[in-house]
Motif scaffolding. Structure first.
Motif, PDB file in Angstrom:
ATOM      1  N   GLU A  14       0.903   4.137  -2.937  1.00 36.99           N
ATOM      2  CA  GLU A  14       0.686   5.550  -2.634  1.00 36.99           C
ATOM      3  C   GLU A  14       1.857   6.402  -3.106  1.00 36.99           C
ATOM      4  O   GLU A  14       1.672   7.473  -3.671  1.00 36.99           O
ATOM      5  N   LYS A  36       1.567   9.250  -6.180  1.00 34.29           N
ATOM      6  CA  LYS A  36       1.841  10.661  -5.891  1.00 34.29           C
ATOM      7  C   LYS A  36       3.098  11.182  -6.581  1.00 34.29           C
ATOM      8  O   LYS A  36       3.156  12.331  -6.976  1.00 34.29           O
ATOM      9  N   LYS A  62       0.833  -1.204   0.000  1.00 36.52           N
ATOM     10  CA  LYS A  62       0.000   0.000   0.000  1.00 36.52           C
ATOM     11  C   LYS A  62       0.870   1.257   0.000  1.00 36.52           C
ATOM     12  O   LYS A  62       0.601   2.211  -0.733  1.00 36.52           O
TER      13      LYS A  62
END
Length: 191
Positions: free
Chosen positions: A14, A18, A10
């Protein structure tokens, strides 16, 4: 209360969403190597290195780090992947010795004839594509080879959707002329 730690998978997702935008770094990889296939390979190597080195953990204790720092770090990883690739001894041309080939390993005559026709047709089409402006070439490649939707292809090469639609139409018009044996006008890239 303490929050449970985020799983590596995870956290990786992320971080990539980003800071390692495919469109942005695809453009950089293309600028480095000038070859769309190698650019995708370099992106894959970079993402594997992000995972292996767990890059997102470097700044775990520094939440105020600006995004430009992350992007610069990923760009450095991409550049290093390109340099490693260019220096690799495996990039030397290898001669392959064909031994142990049996006659029944070859396809039948009909299949070979169809394959030859397909390859000749593909060569004619891609020779025509190679005469287009580089932006139009990339757009055609992303749409027809990579099977991207027009909007996604536009993002990858930094175009607005409306501009990409216009360029796509222009590329098809120019290809039709080239395949009919006509010359295309200079600067006719839809701009």
């Amino acid at each position: 209360m303490n929050e449970p730690p985020i799983s590596d998978e995870k956290a990786y997702r992320e971080f990539v969403e980003k800071n390692a935008d495919l469109g942005y770094f695809y453009g950089y990889a293309m600028a480095l190597c000038g070859n769309r296939h190698l650019a995708y390979d370099l992106l894959q190597i970079t993402h594997m290195n992000i995972w292996r080195k767990k890059v997102w953990k470097i700044w775990e204790d520094k939440p105020d780090t600006p995004q430009t720092v992350y992007r610069a770090y990923v760009a450095m990883m991409l550049r290093n992947a390109h340099l490693d690739y260019a220096k690799a001894p495996s990039q030397k041309i290898k001669e392959v010795e064909l031994t142990g080939i049996r006659e029944d390993d070859f396809p039948d005559e009909y299949q070979m004839e169809n394959e030859v026709i397909f390859k000749e047709t593909a060569k004619i089409v891609w020779d025509a594509v190679s005469k287009l402006d580089p932006t139009l070439q990339d757009l055609i490649h992303l749409i027809y080879v990579e099977q991207y939707q027009l909007a996604r292809a536009a993002r990858c090469i930094g175009l607005a959707d409306s501009t990409a639609r216009r360029y796509h139409k222009e590329a098809l018009r120019q290809l039709e002329k080239l395949l009919e044996g006509q010359e295309i006008e200079e600067g006719g890239d839809g701009r």
